[in-house]
Design an enzyme around this catalytic site. Structure first.
Site, mmCIF file in Angstrom:
data_model
loop_
_atom_site.group_PDB
_atom_site.id
_atom_site.type_symbol
_atom_site.label_atom_id
_atom_site.label_comp_id
_atom_site.label_asym_id
_atom_site.label_seq_id
_atom_site.Cartn_x
_atom_site.Cartn_y
_atom_site.Cartn_z
ATOM 1 N N ASP A 12 45.643 61.208 71.130
ATOM 2 C CA ASP A 12 46.084 61.962 69.957
ATOM 3 C C ASP A 12 45.080 61.781 68.837
ATOM 4 O O ASP A 12 44.330 60.805 68.809
ATOM 5 C CB ASP A 12 47.470 61.524 69.500
ATOM 6 C CG ASP A 12 48.232 62.614 68.746
ATOM 7 O OD1 ASP A 12 47.684 63.740 68.598
ATOM 8 O OD2 ASP A 12 49.351 62.353 68.298
ATOM 9 N N GLY A 13 45.094 62.734 67.942
ATOM 10 C CA GLY A 13 44.269 62.671 66.743
ATOM 11 C C GLY A 13 45.149 62.885 65.534
ATOM 12 O O GLY A 13 46.225 63.472 65.625
ATOM 13 N N GLU A 50 41.186 64.788 67.841
ATOM 14 C CA GLU A 50 41.806 65.015 69.161
ATOM 15 C C GLU A 50 40.728 64.944 70.248
ATOM 16 O O GLU A 50 40.931 64.324 71.299
ATOM 17 C CB GLU A 50 42.490 66.389 69.208
ATOM 18 C CG GLU A 50 43.663 66.559 68.266
ATOM 19 C CD GLU A 50 44.992 66.054 68.805
ATOM 20 O OE1 GLU A 50 45.041 65.526 69.934
ATOM 21 O OE2 GLU A 50 45.988 66.182 68.075
ATOM 22 N N ASP A 72 48.684 66.543 73.164
ATOM 23 C CA ASP A 72 49.495 67.561 72.503
ATOM 24 C C ASP A 72 48.611 68.617 71.837
ATOM 25 O O ASP A 72 49.092 69.480 71.125
ATOM 26 C CB ASP A 72 50.483 66.933 71.506
ATOM 27 C CG ASP A 72 49.813 66.156 70.396
ATOM 28 O OD1 ASP A 72 48.599 66.323 70.152
ATOM 29 O OD2 ASP A 72 50.515 65.358 69.738
ATOM 30 N N HIS A 127 55.227 64.715 68.840
ATOM 31 C CA HIS A 127 56.359 64.237 68.032
ATOM 32 C C HIS A 127 57.697 64.580 68.681
ATOM 33 O O HIS A 127 58.634 65.001 68.013
ATOM 34 C CB HIS A 127 56.260 64.784 66.606
ATOM 35 C CG HIS A 127 54.913 64.564 66.007
ATOM 36 N ND1 HIS A 127 54.476 63.313 65.601
ATOM 37 C CD2 HIS A 127 53.884 65.406 65.793
ATOM 38 C CE1 HIS A 127 53.233 63.418 65.140
ATOM 39 N NE2 HIS A 127 52.854 64.672 65.252
ATOM 40 N N ASP A 137 49.652 58.535 68.805
ATOM 41 C CA ASP A 137 49.737 59.073 67.452
ATOM 42 C C ASP A 137 49.744 57.949 66.416
ATOM 43 O O ASP A 137 49.052 58.021 65.400
ATOM 44 C CB ASP A 137 50.996 59.934 67.309
ATOM 45 C CG ASP A 137 51.179 60.455 65.894
ATOM 46 O OD1 ASP A 137 50.326 61.242 65.442
ATOM 47 O OD2 ASP A 137 52.156 60.073 65.233
#
Length: 147
Positions: A12-13, A50, A72, A127, A137
């Site tokens: 994740d970023g 990301e 994501d 999320h 995240d």
């Protein structure tokens, strides 16, 4: 012939402002063991973070593996599962609208990092309570707050 080891990766970023201070996070799982990676940049974008997460996770592997990357990021997932990356390269790193592909150097870094591996892509909803995605995240957000 021996099968390549399978590594599960969640990436994740995060970015506070876009552009702004950002971070990336990755959780790697192999053979029941977990490893967390993270880093950041004082002035970046969410997409760059990301992409950096995926590249850093792949570069952390010390032998060829089957890597199942969970992200994501629709941009990253679609680039590889819908053939966008191949089309961009055929057009000299231009999109269908003839505009240059943003972050070309990061896409090239990612492609280079992928070379020794068999990479599979899994889109996850951000999320949404997916534990390892939430952890990636959290790592990314923590890094972004260091700046």
């Amino acid at each position: 012939m021996s099968k390549k080891p399978e590594v599960i990766v969640y990436t994740d970023g995060a970015c506070s402002g876009n552009p702004g201070p950002g971070g990336w996070g990755a959780v790697l799982i192999w053979n029941g063991k977990e490893k967390e990676l993270s880093g950041g940049d004082p002035q970046t974008t969410n997409n760059r973070m990301e992409m950096q997460a995926v590249t850093e996770a792949l570069n952390a592997l010390n032998k060829p593996c089957t890597v199942i990357i969970h992200s994501d990021s629709a941009l990253i997932i679609n680039a590889f599962t819908q053939g966008w990356i191949d089309s961009w390269q055929k057009r000299g790193w231009r999109k269908a609208d003839k505009k240059p592909v943003e972050n070309k150097e990061l896409w090239q870094d990612m492609l280079e990092a992928m070379k020794p591996h068999d990479v599979k892509w899994v889109k996850v909803k951000g999320h949404a309570g997916i534990e390892l995605n939430e952890r990636a995240d959290q790592l990314a957000v923590a890094e972004s707050k260091k700046f």
